[in-house]
Write a protein that holds these residues in place. Structure first.
Motif, mmCIF file in Angstrom:
data_model
loop_
_atom_site.group_PDB
_atom_site.id
_atom_site.type_symbol
_atom_site.label_atom_id
_atom_site.label_comp_id
_atom_site.label_asym_id
_atom_site.label_seq_id
_atom_site.Cartn_x
_atom_site.Cartn_y
_atom_site.Cartn_z
ATOM 1 N N SER A 46 -25.637 -28.879 -17.566
ATOM 2 C CA SER A 46 -25.416 -30.316 -17.712
ATOM 3 C C SER A 46 -26.302 -31.097 -16.749
ATOM 4 O O SER A 46 -26.331 -30.822 -15.548
ATOM 5 N N LEU A 47 -27.024 -32.073 -17.286
ATOM 6 C CA LEU A 47 -27.769 -33.035 -16.459
ATOM 7 C C LEU A 47 -26.983 -34.337 -16.376
ATOM 8 O O LEU A 47 -27.554 -35.425 -16.307
ATOM 9 N N GLU A 87 -23.999 -24.483 -9.304
ATOM 10 C CA GLU A 87 -23.026 -25.309 -8.587
ATOM 11 C C GLU A 87 -23.548 -25.693 -7.207
ATOM 12 O O GLU A 87 -23.361 -26.837 -6.758
ATOM 13 N N ARG A 88 -24.225 -24.761 -6.536
ATOM 14 C CA ARG A 88 -24.764 -25.053 -5.201
ATOM 15 C C ARG A 88 -25.818 -26.149 -5.238
ATOM 16 O O ARG A 88 -26.087 -26.794 -4.230
ATOM 17 N N ASN A 89 -26.420 -26.350 -6.395
ATOM 18 C CA ASN A 89 -27.542 -27.288 -6.497
ATOM 19 C C ASN A 89 -27.238 -28.483 -7.402
ATOM 20 O O ASN A 89 -28.152 -29.094 -7.956
ATOM 21 N N GLY A 90 -25.973 -28.809 -7.558
ATOM 22 C CA GLY A 90 -25.580 -30.004 -8.289
ATOM 23 C C GLY A 90 -25.744 -29.916 -9.787
ATOM 24 O O GLY A 90 -25.821 -30.943 -10.469
ATOM 25 N N ALA A 98 -13.624 -23.199 -15.907
ATOM 26 C CA ALA A 98 -13.817 -24.457 -16.640
ATOM 27 C C ALA A 98 -15.225 -24.547 -17.203
ATOM 28 O O ALA A 98 -15.430 -25.008 -18.333
ATOM 29 N N TRP A 99 -16.213 -24.091 -16.425
ATOM 30 C CA TRP A 99 -17.613 -24.151 -16.879
ATOM 31 C C TRP A 99 -17.846 -23.236 -18.068
ATOM 32 O O TRP A 99 -18.520 -23.620 -19.034
ATOM 33 N N VAL A 100 -17.271 -22.039 -18.039
ATOM 34 C CA VAL A 100 -17.428 -21.109 -19.166
ATOM 35 C C VAL A 100 -16.775 -21.686 -20.421
ATOM 36 O O VAL A 100 -17.349 -21.632 -21.519
#
Length: 553
Positions: A341-342, A398-401, A321-323
């Protein structure tokens, strides 16, 4: 990336020392706040609702890992552990103590950063396409020309006290990702039939109290005349722009009241006087600056398809989905551009913690040749990522939000700081953005909706660009309560349009339901699953949306 020369460094260092003295005089009482105000604004220092705010320039949205680490250091030492990225590709710290600002600026100067001309009636930070120099659809890299404009405009003696603030944006692709048509000067770099670089020049765009789309006054300005033509535009504006009424002082009002053809005639006449002056750009100077923006030397072509990436996507729905959503093609085979994304679901648009800034700096060095970009949509970009590296990059994000797969979707919301911070705001923007994000947080639902740009401003100054949102939300104050006016059909791309007010405003309690009603109406009325919200609105008009909201067309 551009590197400071001795002049640049001396220029910034002297400015820091000058402002340090001005701050000391303010703190001692030698300067009153009224006397200090124009001095602090020339150095990017605002007085907001609760504290001072410092706005830091990120010219044309480009910075490196070392600079990002410095922003993280400042966030941790002098602020509350985070920074806020803005629609002018700047970064704001909302809680610095005035006594610390000179030290902050001194730290910034050590990594070739500053806050000069991020406020005041001057030429502000020049912005550019966040994919510049990397995008597969790019015709000309606009960053060398943005740098030339930065050098020309910095403390230009004729243009430091303009009738009003002045904003320039540059793009070099057919797809406009820099919103050039809603700027005081918008420049679209292109090539003619012989391969020569030139610019389509747009003048008189802007948002705020009176939103207007710019007029094209030159189809092809050869690159050597970039500065002389921009200087001619600024001279005409500086001479005839209104200074009696700040609400009518922008160049868009001058163009509107005078007429685009007459403004073009005046600009061309002034340009004829100065076009062969020292402002003419020599080829060797253009090449010298362009060389700073060459692709990284070790960025070499790879196979166009990555077996590593394909296998990883097959086993990880989140990565896939991210790609799909956050990754776009690169001009060099085997590479891609990744948007960070922020806008986490329920988060504050554009905010990043010190820890996240440091992580992005590390990832930029590991995967993107040390380069980072800031988008006017308040996200960050790693512009040069090998396809093989995308799985590891995503895992770390992903691990860091930071792995939200929503670039361009309904939760990728632009929002100004609003009444939580800004003394000019009439209503809060951040809580509305958070609640909309939570309402549409399910990724499958976002994917079904498709591209939909929601933009929120807490006042008529339109720092959240609500006028060019597919759905725009403007916070207003009514009898002591916060209400939200909705506009539909805006766009800031190559087919720019100003959104139309749909009807009466909604309370804070009602507005998220209203947005959901609009989205549901679009889903029910779109022609095909591929017809996005903006296309459907332009086809259908206001009537079905108005009827859904108010019960009558």
């Amino acid at each position: 990336m551009y590197r400071y020369d001795e002049f640049d460094q001396e220029f910034v260092t002297e400015r820091v020392a000058q402002f340090r003295g001005q701050v000391a005089r303010r703190l001692s009482g030698e300067l009153t706040e009224d006397q200090f105000r124009p001095l602090r604004l020339m150095n990017g220092v605002y007085l907001q609702l609760h504290a001072y705010m410092l706005r830091i320039a990120i010219p044309y949205g480009t910075l490196n890992a070392e600079q990002m680490r410095m922003l993280a250091f400042i966030a941790r030492k002098y602020d509350r552990g985070y920074g806020h990225f803005t629609t002018r590709q700047n970064l704001q710290f909302h809680w610095p103590a005035l006594k610390d600002v000179p030290d902050i600026l001194d730290h910034l100067s050590r990594v070739e950063m500053h806050s000069i001309q991020t406020s005041g009636n001057c030429i502000r930070n020049v912005t550019a396409d966040q994919f510049s120099g990397a995008a597969a659809d790019e015709i000309v890299d606009p960053r060398p020309y943005a740098e030339i404009l930065r050098q020309w405009s910095s403390l230009h003696p004729e243009f430091v006290f303009l009738p009003r603030k002045f904003k320039i944006a540059v793009t070099g692709a057919e797809r406009d990702r820099a919103a050039v048509q809603v700027h005081d000067i918008g420049l679209q770099a292109r090539r003619d039939a012989n391969g020569r670089v030139g610019f389509a020049v747009f003048v008189g765009g802007g948002l705020g109290r009176t939103p207007m789309i710019a007029h094209k006054i030159n189809d092809f300005l050869p690159e050597e005349h970039l500065l002389s033509y921009c200087e001619a535009i600024l001279r005409v504006y500086n001479l005839f722009g209104r200074r009696d009424n700040k609400f009518k002082a922008r160049i868009k009002i001058l163009v509107h009241e005078t007429g685009a053809e007459e403004i073009k005639r005046q600009v061309d006449a002034e340009w004829e006087r100065i076009r062969h002056s020292a402002l003419a750009l020599p080829d060797e100077e253009i090449r010298r600056i362009r060389d700073y923006f060459a692709l990284p030397a070790d960025l070499r072509p790879r196979p166009a398809e990555s077996i590593v990436l394909n296998r990883a996507r097959a086993g990880d729905a989140g990565l896939d989905a991210w790609v799909v959503q956050n990754v776009v093609p690169h001009k060099v085979s085997g590479h891609a551009i990744a948007t960070i994304s922020l806008k986490p679901i329920g988060g504050t648009p554009g905010d990043a913690t010190a820890e996240q800034l440091e992580l992005i700096a590390d990832l930029a060095e590991r995967y993107s040749h040390g380069e980072i970009r800031v988008s006017h949509e308040q996200n960050l970009v790693l512009p040069h990522v090998a396809l093989d590296d995308l799985p590891a990059l995503y895992e770390a994000l992903e691990r860091n939000g930071l792995g939200t797969a929503n670039a361009g979707l309904v939760t990728d919301i632009i929002a100004c700081p609003g009444l939580d911070y800004c003394a000019l705001a009439n209503a809060r923007s951040i809580p509305i953005a958070q609640r909309i994000s939570e309402r549409f947080g399910d990724h499958a639902r976002q994917a079904e909706i498709g591209e939909l740009k929601i933009k929120i401003s807490g006042c008529i100054n339109a720092c959240g660009h609500h006028h060019v949102g597919h759905i725009g939300i403007l916070g207003v104050e009514k009898k002591g309560e916060e209400f939200y006016q909705i506009t539909l059909g805006g766009s800031g791309d190559e087919n720019t349009s100003i959104g139309e007010i749909i009807g009466k405003g909604f309370s804070s309690d009602e507005v998220v339901d209203a947005i959901e009603t609009l989205v549901d109406t679009y889903l029910a009325r779109r022609d095909t699953p591929d017809e996005d919200f903006l296309a459907a609105y332009r086809r259908l008009g206001q009537a079905p949306f108005k009827e859904a909201l108010y019960g009558t067309a």
